[in-house]
Design a protein around this motif. Structure first.
Motif, mmCIF file in Angstrom:
data_model
loop_
_atom_site.group_PDB
_atom_site.id
_atom_site.type_symbol
_atom_site.label_atom_id
_atom_site.label_comp_id
_atom_site.label_asym_id
_atom_site.label_seq_id
_atom_site.Cartn_x
_atom_site.Cartn_y
_atom_site.Cartn_z
ATOM 1 N N LEU A 86 4.030 8.133 16.396
ATOM 2 C CA LEU A 86 5.155 7.297 16.818
ATOM 3 C C LEU A 86 5.363 7.431 18.326
ATOM 4 N N ARG A 87 5.250 8.635 18.842
ATOM 5 C CA ARG A 87 5.384 8.865 20.285
ATOM 6 C C ARG A 87 4.285 8.122 21.046
ATOM 7 N N GLU A 88 3.050 8.184 20.537
ATOM 8 C CA GLU A 88 1.936 7.481 21.178
ATOM 9 C C GLU A 88 2.175 5.970 21.187
ATOM 10 N N LEU A 89 2.707 5.446 20.089
ATOM 11 C CA LEU A 89 3.016 4.023 20.013
ATOM 12 C C LEU A 89 4.053 3.652 21.065
ATOM 13 N N ALA A 90 5.106 4.461 21.170
ATOM 14 C CA ALA A 90 6.150 4.191 22.156
ATOM 15 C C ALA A 90 5.580 4.217 23.564
ATOM 16 N N GLU B 189 7.176 -3.193 15.120
ATOM 17 C CA GLU B 189 8.377 -2.622 14.511
ATOM 18 C C GLU B 189 8.066 -2.074 13.113
ATOM 19 N N SER B 190 7.318 -2.813 12.323
ATOM 20 C CA SER B 190 6.956 -2.362 10.978
ATOM 21 C C SER B 190 6.133 -1.079 11.033
ATOM 22 N N TYR B 191 5.207 -1.027 11.978
ATOM 23 C CA TYR B 191 4.364 0.160 12.150
ATOM 24 C C TYR B 191 5.217 1.362 12.552
ATOM 25 N N ALA B 192 6.134 1.166 13.475
ATOM 26 C CA ALA B 192 7.021 2.250 13.905
ATOM 27 C C ALA B 192 7.866 2.760 12.739
ATOM 28 N N GLU B 193 8.392 1.854 11.941
ATOM 29 C CA GLU B 193 9.198 2.249 10.789
ATOM 30 C C GLU B 193 8.366 3.009 9.761
ATOM 31 N N MET C 202 0.814 -1.184 0.000
ATOM 32 C CA MET C 202 0.000 0.000 0.000
ATOM 33 C C MET C 202 0.862 1.254 0.000
ATOM 34 N N GLU C 203 1.902 1.219 0.800
ATOM 35 C CA GLU C 203 2.761 2.401 0.899
ATOM 36 C C GLU C 203 3.353 2.747 -0.465
ATOM 37 N N ARG C 204 3.831 1.749 -1.181
ATOM 38 C CA ARG C 204 4.445 1.990 -2.485
ATOM 39 C C ARG C 204 3.458 2.527 -3.505
ATOM 40 N N LEU D 106 -4.459 0.638 8.795
ATOM 41 C CA LEU D 106 -4.619 -0.813 8.906
ATOM 42 C C LEU D 106 -3.580 -1.450 9.826
ATOM 43 N N LEU D 107 -2.330 -1.071 9.656
ATOM 44 C CA LEU D 107 -1.292 -1.641 10.501
ATOM 45 C C LEU D 107 -1.470 -1.168 11.940
ATOM 46 N N GLY D 108 -1.871 0.087 12.111
ATOM 47 C CA GLY D 108 -2.135 0.600 13.453
ATOM 48 C C GLY D 108 -3.261 -0.153 14.138
#
Length: 56
Positions: free
Chosen positions: A45-49, A30-34, A1-3, A13-15
């Motif tokens: 990203l901060r919320e995920l962490a 890890e994939s979501y963070a990247e 999807m990103e590409r 979706l990944l979230g």
């Protein structure tokens, strides 16, 4: 999807998988963070962490 330029949909979706703790065979966290980092989504990203540190 990103590409294919569907970044917002990929993030959504990944979230959703990460939030539901559906990690599957890959490390979705890890994939979501990247993905977030590549697209400058720093607040998300901060919320995920924060959420991952509460789980530890």
């Amino acid at each position: 999807m990103e590409r294919s330029g569907r970044v917002d949909e990929a993030i959504r979706l990944l979230g959703a998988d990460v939030a539901a703790r559906r990690y599957g065979p890959q490390n979705n966290v890890e994939s979501y963070a990247e993905l977030l980092a590549r697209h400058g989504r720093i607040e998300e990203l901060r919320e995920l962490a924060d959420s991952q540190s509460r789980l530890s």
